[in-house]
Design a protein around this motif. Structure first.
Motif, mmCIF file in Angstrom:
data_model
loop_
_atom_site.group_PDB
_atom_site.id
_atom_site.type_symbol
_atom_site.label_atom_id
_atom_site.label_comp_id
_atom_site.label_asym_id
_atom_site.label_seq_id
_atom_site.Cartn_x
_atom_site.Cartn_y
_atom_site.Cartn_z
ATOM 1 N N ILE A 471 0.838 -1.213 0.035
ATOM 2 C CA ILE A 471 0.072 -0.110 0.152
ATOM 3 C C ILE A 471 0.988 1.148 -0.014
ATOM 4 O O ILE A 471 2.016 1.270 0.768
ATOM 5 N N LYS A 472 0.383 2.225 -0.864
ATOM 6 C CA LYS A 472 1.434 3.623 -0.942
ATOM 7 C C LYS A 472 0.675 4.757 -0.377
ATOM 8 O O LYS A 472 -0.191 5.000 -0.673
ATOM 9 N N VAL A 473 1.254 4.990 0.824
ATOM 10 C CA VAL A 473 0.533 6.081 1.550
ATOM 11 C C VAL A 473 1.552 7.458 1.797
ATOM 12 O O VAL A 473 2.869 7.118 2.393
ATOM 13 N N LYS A 474 1.411 8.494 0.903
ATOM 14 C CA LYS A 474 2.281 9.624 0.610
ATOM 15 C C LYS A 474 3.504 9.080 0.468
ATOM 16 O O LYS A 474 4.555 9.689 0.380
ATOM 17 N N GLY A 475 3.597 8.151 -0.750
ATOM 18 C CA GLY A 475 4.917 7.568 -1.306
ATOM 19 C C GLY A 475 5.646 6.573 -0.455
ATOM 20 O O GLY A 475 6.582 5.714 -0.802
#
Length: 568
Positions: A471-475
């Motif tokens: 999962i990508k959260v703010k990169g």
């Protein structure tokens, strides 16, 4: 760094795109008869030396220039001081901390000028360096301590309590060296500043260091498709190869350091991440640039850095580009000195690129790049005047690419499949994990990226989607399996699954699916608070759904794909 351009769901739409003319200096054929894509650029020679030797190679040309300066305190280190501090620190590590070849030194700090002599000094001492996110909890840190088994910890006053608790949790007791203890040295720690300023330490001990070109020097931890932490073994050869690959004229992101010119780079991308430590710190120091360090992103201090230091090279990720494009306080005046912008780590649409470029001078260049921790990290990049923003550019020198289908058959131009990478920058393997290494690197040296992509007839790469379930959260990468493991520690939870769902502010956010034990109850808030105590803020779950059971295949593997299809 991970995917630099992702188009989810309808991958085949990528195949129906207009052709573009490309101004690339092609040194040899790009596509081979076997559907392998070679770099269009001439191979470079990889010098066989240590990484510190590579960094110091041209030291006399810029020894009096600033190597690093703190963007908030203006504390600075010249290249001559960096050399001296690194040597002093290395000698102390060998003499007083009994570091020997191959021992691990763990660093848990925000970006400061002292980060560089800590890393280079550890390498001079023959150690391997593993880095930790400074916002990690003790619960997260102790896992990395167990896996990497460091002999010395380096932190700042804010991280010392976390390091001590992590040692307690992992039943470790190793010395802690503290940087920037201006308001008093934490108890039971050693001052980094005293070590690096001790010119009387006998540096003859460094002659005992005997590290080979194929020996590991960096040990970042990356979460793959399983989500479980894996130590990525990066060798001297890997890192030096990736440095000299970036020096190729057609793709280089900097101008040479001279008596009248020095690139100034804002170093806000974290040094604990492979992008920050390898591309921003180690490579840019090897070419004599000035790094302006920021301990964290904060709009006021970030923009003041541009005003005070006239930043010429901006190495960034999409959240920063979005900030520059949309924040009302950002004006052309802030960006008037910027010559190049390099963006990696996550997707970035063309519209956002156009917004930023509208604020910088007309001849400023924008580079999209692609790579992974396992490729040290750079694998592809734009050329100097390339503007096909749907791609991530071309394979860098000494690098080959291919795209394969589910049967591992090589595919041709513009066909979508898994992207594989081969070159001297590909990692040695995963630490103490032969199975993961075997699953990631083929017998003939191809690294499986886990990303779906296609390659045009000109050799440019388009990343289509992710095979991986991170999962990508703010990169940032958030491993679902890590969160699932923590959820299952809750006394009321029987089973759990986590997926990423779209979020307009962070890109994605984790959503948890929880199965409770018979007869037990728990509220969403209870679950969320339980996880929040154990992970960094960007990993926290703020969305919980309760189910009677989770979809699994016959072997018991969780089918996250089904969760997405059914509930998102």
């Amino acid at each position: 760094m991970a995917t630099a351009k992702v188009i989810s769901r309808n991958v085949k739409n990528l195949l129906v795109c207009k052709s573009y003319s490309v101004n690339v200096t092609v040194k040899h054929s790009v596509w081979t008869p076997e559907n392998i894509v070679r770099s269009p650029f001439k191979d470079v020679e990889i010098p066989k030396r240590t990484l510190p030797e590579h960094i110091w190679e041209n030291l006399e040309r810029w020894s009096d220039k600033t190597a690093l300066v703190c963007g908030t305190t203006n504390r600075s280190i010249t290249y001559h001081q960096l050399y001296k501090y690194s040597k002093n620190f290395a000698a102390h590590l060998r003499t007083n901390f009994h570091i020997t070849d191959g021992d691990v030194v763990c660093i848990m700090m925000t970006n400061t000028p002292e980060y560089a002599p800590a890393v280079i000094g550890a390498l001079e001492a023959g150690a391997e360096v593993t880095t930790v996110n400074p916002i990690y909890t003790a619960h997260e840190v102790h896992k990395q301590l167990l896996l990497s088994n460091p002999k010395v910890l380096i932190g700042i006053p804010e991280s010392v309590p976390i390091l001590k608790e992590a040692m307690r949790l992992s039943n470790r007791n190793v010395p802690i060296i503290t940087c920037n203890a201006n308001n008093g040295l934490p108890a039971d720690t050693v001052s980094f500043e005293e070590l690096i300023n001790d010119d009387n330490i006998n540096k003859d001990v460094l002659k005992q260091v005997n590290k080979g070109f194929e020996d590991v020097i960096l040990l970042p931890y990356s979460s793959g498709t399983t989500g479980l932490p894996k130590g990525v073994e990066l060798t001297t050869k890997n890192i030096i190869s990736n440095c000299v690959q970036q020096d190729t004229k057609e793709i280089r992101h900097y101008d040479d350091t001279t008596s009248s010119h020095q690139e100034t780079v804002v170093a806000v991308m974290p040094f604990y991440h492979i992008y920050g430590i390898a591309i921003i710190m180690l490579h840019k120091l090897s070419v004599g640039a000035k790094l302006v360090t920021l301990p964290r992103f904060e709009p006021t201090s970030f923009l003041k850095t541009f005003e005070d230091h006239r930043i010429s090279l901006l190495c960034t990720a999409p959240p920063l580009v979005l900030f520059l494009a949309s924040y009302p306080g950002v004006t052309s005046k802030h960006l008037e000195s910027v010559n190049r912008i390099v963006c990696g780590a996550a997707p970035l649409p063309k519209s956002d690129i156009d917004k930023v470029l509208s604020k910088v001078k007309q001849n400023a260049k924008f580079f999209q790049v692609y790579g992974l921790t396992e490729t040290s990290p750079l694998a592809t990049t734009f050329t100097q005047d390339y503007k096909k923003y749907t791609t991530v550019g071309f394979p860098i020198p000494n690098t080959e690419l291919k795209v394969v289908d589910g049967d591992f058959k090589n595919l041709g131009p513009n066909q979508v499949g898994e992207l594989l990478i081969r070159g001297p920058q590909v990692m040695k393997g995963y630490r103490n994990n032969q199975e993961a290494t075997k699953n990631s690197i083929t017998e003939d040296g191809w690294f499986r990226s886990g990303d779906l992509g296609s390659i045009d007839v000109d050799g440019s790469v388009t990343i289509a989607d992710r095979l991986k379930e991170l999962i990508k959260v703010k990169g940032y990468q958030v491993p679902p399996a890590e969160l699932e493991s923590i959820l299952k520690e809750h006394p009321a939870v029987l089973d759990a699954g986590v997926i990423g769902i779209p979020d307009p502010r962070t890109g994605e956010r984790p959503r948890a699916f929880v199965v409770l034990k018979d007869g037990l109850k728990a509220a969403s808030k209870d679950i969320e608070e339980f996880v929040a105590e154990r992970v960094a803020e960007y990993k926290r779950i703020k969305d919980v759904m309760f189910l009677d059971n989770l979809p699994k295949n016959p072997s018991g593997k969780l089918l996250r794909r089904v969760l997405k299809e059914k509930y998102c």
